[in-house]
Scaffold this active site. Structure first.
Site, PDB file in Angstrom:
ATOM      1  N   HIS A   1       0.803  -1.222   0.000  1.00 19.98           N
ATOM      2  CA  HIS A   1       0.000   0.000   0.000  1.00 19.98           C
ATOM      3  C   HIS A   1       0.837   1.273   0.000  1.00 19.98           C
ATOM      4  O   HIS A   1       0.296   2.354  -0.227  1.00 19.98           O
ATOM      5  CB  HIS A   1      -0.943  -0.005   1.208  1.00 19.98           C
TER       6      HIS A   1
ATOM      7  N   ASP B   1       3.734   9.531  -1.217  1.00 20.06           N
ATOM      8  CA  ASP B   1       2.564   8.777  -0.772  1.00 20.06           C
ATOM      9  C   ASP B   1       2.324   7.624  -1.721  1.00 20.06           C
ATOM     10  O   ASP B   1       2.482   7.783  -2.946  1.00 20.06           O
ATOM     11  CB  ASP B   1       1.315   9.663  -0.736  1.00 20.06           C
TER      12      ASP B   1
END
Length: 488
Positions: free
Chosen positions: A175, A373
């Site tokens: 992730h 991110d």
């Protein structure tokens, strides 16, 4: 064919660091389970219910498995799936979770190796805890099950399963970003960690860049991997649910309250968890630069900066909070007008669901500028909630979401203070037609590739690349583009 496989009885076994419930002690001393939230839980629980699967994870508090048994059984009653707890003691939580996961992998994979603490004990405990998870998976699976492991806490799980003699079909999804070789090579345990990842039958990443970085590291270390055993699968949100909830009368009323409190100006919104990867201080400096270089913007914009508390017990995070608050104080002290305009409205707290959606709807500009991110779902949530489509997203080019939203967002380098300031000014002056066209493109993309598309695309890829034990989710929605189901 999918329907025939659906009758075969194979199950989905989801493995993540934590279970999809938060376990808290009640006044009587017993543990009680509160349902978790977020895109991963929303997307996977229906599949688990359809297949009668199991979710394996840590309950979120130190203790023995038997302490949570009653709460686990209660949470799973009538749900159509089971919960399996992996107990961790306080030393394991310290060295595995707080140590290796968050003091080594988190900063390293976000391109901040100078913040890493390469303590050898952390790696030993990380391997031991992954072995504990592997044993829990072995006890709760049969040969035909499909095991889907999530995130950086459990990169060694497949290798530990193989060491136990198990040949389960196991896939993995990361992730967070995967670093380039020059960063990854700084990890003292780079070879065993990469070898562990290569034990998975399918390794999924958020973006094509993350996948390329992984393959470059494989090559740099002289390993081999078939490219078809990797893929990129951008995670998303339940877009329809966000749109429907954002259209509620209570959300609209709360959004109007915000505009009434901050009248005659455009609202710029930043919402972040307290973390050094989010670039909050640089963002505040960019807003300050805007006001210094462009006096005409004073009184015409206000920045609402929400910081969600995180890891407050760590000195580095407390120092980060102090720096942010000092910057807010300096900006407001220099530019605020008595009884009138305040440049920065700062909140250090968690928002309720209603407040979050109202902030999204009220914001004319979203300023989402992480230094790095994996995806950043706040950007997608903002777009989904912008039902009037008369707003602008300013997004870091280093967020995973930038690959999908580049056609509508204003992309910026978060380290470029002047560039971010100029982007705010551009967004403020953007014609209504352009604002609407840009936002409409992003919303269309997010609706098409929502979190359910993400689950479906990963499972289709698993089937096409040899993990044929597990069927596709039943009730696949019509209209999906089959060419988008197998991202390479």
């Amino acid at each position: 064919m999918a329907a025939k496989r659906a009758r075969s009885g194979s199950r989905l076994i989801v493995v993540s660091n934590r279970l999809p419930f938060a376990f808290k002690r009640a006044k009587d001393g017993r543990w009680r389970a509160e349902p978790g939230s977020g895109g991963l839980v929303t997307a996977l629980l229906p599949v688990l219910r359809n297949r009668g699967g199991t979710w394996v994870g840590w309950p979120g508090a130190p203790g023995e498995a038997r302490e949570f048994s009653a709460a686990l059984a209660s949470a799973g009653t009538g749900a159509g799936y089971k919960l399996a707890a992996v107990p961790l003691d306080s030393s394991e939580v310290r060295d595995f979770y707080q140590g290796f996961a968050n003091e080594v992998i988190w900063p390293l994979f976000h391109d901040l190796p100078s913040l890493c603490n390469f303590e050898p004990a952390y790696w030993r405990t990380y391997c031991e805890v992954n072995r504990k998870y592997a044993k829990a998976v072995r006890r709760r699976t049969a040969p035909g099950d499909f095991v889907w492991v999530h995130d950086y806490h459990l990169m060694c799980l497949a290798a530990e399963l193989r060491a136990l003699g198990e040949r389960r079909r196991v896939a993995f999804f990361l992730h967070i970003p995967f670093p380039a070789p020059d960063v990854f090579m700084k990890l003292p345990w780079r070879a065993p960690l990469l070898d562990a990842l290569l034990e998975y039958d399918l390794v999924g990443f958020q973006t094509a860049r993350d996948r390329r970085n992984f393959l470059a590291c494989v090559q740099a270390l002289g390993r081999d991997v078939r490219p078809e055993r990797t893929g990129h699968f951008p995670i998303s949100i339940d877009c329809t649910a966000f749109m429907r909830r954002a259209a509620g009368a209570d959300v609209a009323a709360k959004a109007r309250e915000l505009h009434a409190l901050l009248p005659k100006r455009k609202l710029v919104l930043g919402i972040d968890r307290l973390d050094y990867t989010k670039g909050i201080a640089l963002r505040l400096r960019a807003f300050q630069d805007l006001l210094v270089r462009h006096p005409d913007m004073r009184g015409r914009v206000s920045l609402i900066q929400v910081v969600v508390p995180s890891r407050e017990d760590i000195p580095q995070y407390r120092a980060m909070k102090t720096e942010i608050e000092q910057l807010v104080g300096r900006i407001n002290g220099e530019f605020a007008r008595p009884g009138g305009w305040v440049p920065v409205w700062y909140e250090y707290r968690s928002l309720s669901r209603l407040e979050l959606l109202a902030y999204y709807r009220a914001a004319d500009i979203a300023l989402i500028t992480p230094l790095k991110d994996g995806m950043n779902l706040v950007a997608k949530e903002y777009c989904a909630c912008s039902i009037e489509e008369d707003c602008v997203l300013i997004l870091s080019e280093f967020a995973g979401a930038a690959a999908q939203l580049a056609g509508g967002a204003l992309l910026v380098n978060p380290y470029d203070i002047r560039g971010v300031a100029d982007a705010i000014r551009t967004a403020h002056a953007m014609p209504a037609e352009e604002r609407t066209a840009r936002m409409r493109r992003m919303r269309r993309s997010i609706r098409r590739q929502d979190v359910f598309w993400w689950v479906d695309s990963f499972l289709r890829a698993a089937i096409s690349r040899g993990l044929r034990h597990f069927p596709l989710p039943e009730g696949r929605r019509a209209g999906a583009d089959p060419e988008n189901q197998l991202p390479l």
